[in-house]
Scaffold this motif. Structure first.
Motif, PDB file in Angstrom:
ATOM      1  N   LEU A 110       0.886  -0.986   0.087  1.00 16.30           N
ATOM      2  CA  LEU A 110       0.082  -0.125   0.077  1.00 16.30           C
ATOM      3  C   LEU A 110       0.964   1.215   0.162  1.00 16.30           C
ATOM      4  CD1 LEU A 110      -2.554  -1.124   3.001  1.00 16.30           C
ATOM      5  CD2 LEU A 110      -2.586  -1.364   0.316  1.00 16.30           C
ATOM      6  N   HIS A 111       0.598   1.930  -1.119  1.00 19.94           N
ATOM      7  CA  HIS A 111       1.845   3.318  -1.057  1.00 19.94           C
ATOM      8  C   HIS A 111       1.501   4.182   0.118  1.00 19.94           C
ATOM      9  CE1 HIS A 111       2.687   7.154  -2.514  1.00 19.94           C
ATOM     10  NE2 HIS A 111       3.608   6.838  -3.416  1.00 19.94           N
ATOM     11  N   PRO A 112       2.327   4.727   0.627  1.00 15.59           N
ATOM     12  CA  PRO A 112       2.236   5.580   1.827  1.00 15.59           C
ATOM     13  C   PRO A 112       0.905   6.451   1.778  1.00 15.59           C
ATOM     14  CG  PRO A 112       4.544   5.569   1.165  1.00 15.59           C
ATOM     15  CD  PRO A 112       3.763   4.696   0.046  1.00 15.59           C
ATOM     16  N   ASN A 113       0.641   6.967   0.655  1.00 13.17           N
ATOM     17  CA  ASN A 113      -0.247   8.253   0.650  1.00 13.17           C
ATOM     18  C   ASN A 113      -1.741   7.557   0.523  1.00 13.17           C
ATOM     19  OD1 ASN A 113       1.424  10.415   0.626  1.00 13.17           O
ATOM     20  ND2 ASN A 113       1.588  10.292  -1.447  1.00 13.17           N
ATOM     21  N   GLU A 114      -1.670   6.172  -0.018  1.00 14.62           N
ATOM     22  CA  GLU A 114      -3.060   5.222   0.399  1.00 14.62           C
ATOM     23  C   GLU A 114      -3.620   5.074   1.597  1.00 14.62           C
ATOM     24  OE1 GLU A 114      -5.964   2.820  -1.635  1.00 14.62           O
ATOM     25  OE2 GLU A 114      -4.914   4.705  -2.327  1.00 14.62           O
ATOM     26  N   ALA A 115      -2.657   4.808   2.510  1.00 13.74           N
ATOM     27  CA  ALA A 115      -3.012   4.225   3.799  1.00 13.74           C
ATOM     28  C   ALA A 115      -3.877   5.141   4.371  1.00 13.74           C
ATOM     29  CB  ALA A 115      -1.841   4.066   4.661  1.00 13.74           C
ATOM     30  N   PRO A 116      -3.733   6.494   4.558  1.00 15.28           N
ATOM     31  CA  PRO A 116      -4.422   7.261   5.341  1.00 15.28           C
ATOM     32  C   PRO A 116      -6.015   7.208   4.883  1.00 15.28           C
ATOM     33  CG  PRO A 116      -2.709   8.332   4.958  1.00 15.28           C
ATOM     34  CD  PRO A 116      -2.497   7.331   4.051  1.00 15.28           C
ATOM     35  N   ARG A 117      -6.364   6.876   3.481  1.00 15.69           N
ATOM     36  CA  ARG A 117      -7.502   6.978   2.815  1.00 15.69           C
ATOM     37  C   ARG A 117      -8.416   5.631   2.905  1.00 15.69           C
ATOM     38  NH1 ARG A 117      -5.046   9.508  -2.628  1.00 15.69           N
ATOM     39  NH2 ARG A 117      -3.878  11.223  -1.771  1.00 15.69           N
ATOM     40  N   LEU A 118      -7.858   4.572   3.637  1.00 10.74           N
ATOM     41  CA  LEU A 118      -8.416   3.441   3.640  1.00 10.74           C
ATOM     42  C   LEU A 118      -9.416   3.190   4.812  1.00 10.74           C
ATOM     43  CD1 LEU A 118      -5.653   1.079   2.575  1.00 10.74           C
ATOM     44  CD2 LEU A 118      -7.645   1.732   1.248  1.00 10.74           C
ATOM     45  N   ALA A 119     -10.777   2.899   4.255  1.00 10.32           N
ATOM     46  CA  ALA A 119     -11.537   2.618   5.535  1.00 10.32           C
ATOM     47  C   ALA A 119     -11.091   1.400   6.426  1.00 10.32           C
ATOM     48  CB  ALA A 119     -12.900   2.409   5.070  1.00 10.32           C
ATOM     49  N   ASP A 120     -10.487   0.480   5.970  1.00  9.31           N
ATOM     50  CA  ASP A 120     -10.057  -0.772   6.737  1.00  9.31           C
ATOM     51  C   ASP A 120      -8.576  -1.058   6.268  1.00  9.31           C
ATOM     52  OD1 ASP A 120      -9.743  -3.090   7.957  1.00  9.31           O
ATOM     53  OD2 ASP A 120     -11.650  -3.707   7.352  1.00  9.31           O
ATOM     54  N   LEU A 121      -7.693  -0.471   6.883  1.00 11.35           N
ATOM     55  CA  LEU A 121      -6.200  -0.645   6.587  1.00 11.35           C
ATOM     56  C   LEU A 121      -5.907  -2.022   6.918  1.00 11.35           C
ATOM     57  CD1 LEU A 121      -3.561   0.387   5.891  1.00 11.35           C
ATOM     58  CD2 LEU A 121      -3.359   1.220   8.102  1.00 11.35           C
ATOM     59  N   ASP A 122      -6.594  -2.315   7.998  1.00  7.71           N
ATOM     60  CA  ASP A 122      -6.135  -3.905   8.513  1.00  7.71           C
ATOM     61  C   ASP A 122      -6.458  -4.930   7.609  1.00  7.71           C
ATOM     62  OD1 ASP A 122      -5.146  -2.876  10.791  1.00  7.71           O
ATOM     63  OD2 ASP A 122      -6.726  -3.380  12.044  1.00  7.71           O
ATOM     64  N   ALA A 123      -7.423  -4.911   6.922  1.00  4.92           N
ATOM     65  CA  ALA A 123      -8.001  -5.617   5.852  1.00  4.92           C
ATOM     66  C   ALA A 123      -7.212  -5.556   4.702  1.00  4.92           C
ATOM     67  CB  ALA A 123      -9.643  -5.514   5.426  1.00  4.92           C
ATOM     68  N   ALA A 124      -6.856  -4.355   4.001  1.00  5.06           N
ATOM     69  CA  ALA A 124      -5.939  -3.985   2.836  1.00  5.06           C
ATOM     70  C   ALA A 124      -4.410  -4.629   3.388  1.00  5.06           C
ATOM     71  CB  ALA A 124      -5.861  -2.711   2.573  1.00  5.06           C
ATOM     72  N   LEU A 125      -3.856  -4.630   4.601  1.00  9.97           N
ATOM     73  CA  LEU A 125      -2.706  -5.352   4.940  1.00  9.97           C
ATOM     74  C   LEU A 125      -2.734  -6.968   4.919  1.00  9.97           C
ATOM     75  CD1 LEU A 125      -1.794  -2.637   7.890  1.00  9.97           C
ATOM     76  CD2 LEU A 125      -0.582  -2.957   5.672  1.00  9.97           C
ATOM     77  N   ARG A 126      -3.816  -7.135   5.243  1.00 12.42           N
ATOM     78  CA  ARG A 126      -4.162  -8.703   5.031  1.00 12.42           C
ATOM     79  C   ARG A 126      -3.841  -9.181   3.713  1.00 12.42           C
ATOM     80  NH1 ARG A 126      -7.816  -8.101   9.575  1.00 12.42           N
ATOM     81  NH2 ARG A 126      -9.384  -8.045   8.063  1.00 12.42           N
ATOM     82  N   GLU A 127      -4.483  -8.329   2.883  1.00 11.17           N
ATOM     83  CA  GLU A 127      -4.455  -8.719   1.233  1.00 11.17           C
ATOM     84  C   GLU A 127      -3.050  -8.515   0.999  1.00 11.17           C
ATOM     85  OE1 GLU A 127      -6.633  -9.757  -0.589  1.00 11.17           O
ATOM     86  OE2 GLU A 127      -8.650  -9.465   0.190  1.00 11.17           O
ATOM     87  N   ILE A 128      -2.470  -7.502   1.314  1.00  5.80           N
ATOM     88  CA  ILE A 128      -0.933  -7.545   1.047  1.00  5.80           C
ATOM     89  C   ILE A 128       0.024  -8.633   1.529  1.00  5.80           C
ATOM     90  CG2 ILE A 128       1.114  -6.040   1.326  1.00  5.80           C
ATOM     91  CD1 ILE A 128      -0.851  -4.974  -0.804  1.00  5.80           C
ATOM     92  N   GLU A 129      -0.405  -9.068   2.854  1.00  3.63           N
ATOM     93  CA  GLU A 129       0.577 -10.093   3.220  1.00  3.63           C
ATOM     94  C   GLU A 129       0.143 -11.672   2.582  1.00  3.63           C
ATOM     95  OE1 GLU A 129       1.749 -12.198   7.569  1.00  3.63           O
ATOM     96  OE2 GLU A 129       0.413 -10.521   7.615  1.00  3.63           O
TER      97      GLU A 129
END
Length: 300
Positions: free
Chosen positions: A104-123
């Protein structure tokens, strides 16, 4: 990547029109093959096209072929969100010349409603064999204000942990945040291999990165007339800690600044680095290739 994650001030079609134009002519081939350590094929293909591709059935193959013809025979496709990361991982599975990184690009992180879910996808994507890096991640104080920095830091720390958990190279996006990037890496403990994408610091910052064993990846910006500090940074970086990249479709090297960028233009940046470092071109190409294989490879 510098502008994909910025707050939109123009539409996608307007951005595409602004970047429209002919690709520059192919440069003289390099004496030895090298890699493009950081490119965004998805954005290049969708917004700019591919040099000489015409109506190619597979524009990714066309981009690889054009680059290979001038001595750029390996590419690292870099993710900036879940969608682009998944796309890159799939492309790497299909194309032997392509490896992928996911993040997730650094500027993408603050815009995500569910950062944890996105990080699980990246993992989940990071576990794939031809995904060889986690990035681009890091800190960006140019595009994101104070209110988004906590989310950036949380995301960055999570990406560091993923990279270490899966023994992947960490690819850093650092814009106007040198001290904080080093602070967080020191706090968390860096993975074995760290790449400072589109290195943008001065000689002092370069020395700090070199001392830590990080790899410095130089983009077309090193060719700009105003980039004396980048050339000074390159000059003090050992050859075995230098990588080269396009960040395509952005940051086209001189003398074609402002026109579309793609991996086949890497020779312009490599020659500028040879001038800046005083290295023999053949030796520099060999060092870049070896370092790229150490960081991401093998490709085949």
């Amino acid at each position: 990547m510098l502008s994909l994650m910025s707050q939109p001030t123009e539409s996608r079609s307007q951005r595409a029109a602004r970047r429209a134009g002919e690709f520059p002519p192919a440069p003289e081939p390099l004496p030895r093959p090298v890699l493009d350590s950081h490119t965004h094929l998805d954005i290049t293909v969708s917004e700019v096209g591919v040099p000489g591709a015409g109506d190619a059935a597979d524009p990714v193959t066309a981009a690889i072929d054009v680059a290979t013809a001038v001595g750029v025979d390996r590419l690292v496709q870099v993710g900036v969100d879940v969608e682009s990361s998944r796309w890159g991982a799939d492309v790497a599975d299909r194309h032997p010349a392509v490896l992928a990184t996911v993040a997730l690009h650094p500027n993408e992180a603050p815009r995500l409603a569910d950062l944890d879910a996105a990080l699980r996808e990246i993992e989940s994507l990071a576990a794939r064999d031809r995904v060889r890096g986690v990035g681009e991640t890091g800190m960006d104080f140019f595009r994101t204000g104070d209110d988004g920095r906590a989310a950036q830091e949380e995301s960055f720390r999570a990406h560091i942990a993923i990279a270490k958990r899966y023994a992947k190279t960490l690819v850093i996006h650092d814009r106007d945040a040198h001290a904080d990037v080093l602070r967080i890496l020191d706090d968390e403990g860096a993975p074995d291999t760290v790449v400072m994408h589109c290195f943008s610091g001065d000689a002092q910052f370069a020395a700090e990165c070199v001392r830590r064993g990080y790899l410095l990846s130089f983009a077309g910006t090193v060719t700009f007339a105003s980039a004396g500090s980048l050339r000074e940074a390159a000059a003090l970086t050992p050859l075995d800690q230098i990588l080269v990249e396009t960040d395509a479709p952005y940051l086209t090297p001189m003398p074609y600044r402002g026109r579309p960028n793609a991996s086949y233009l890497i020779p312009l940046t490599v020659r500028a680095l040879a001038d800046a470092t005083g290295a023999d071109l053949d030796d520099l190409c060999a060092a870049i290739s070896t370092t790229g294989e150490r960081a991401f490879g093998p490709w085949h």
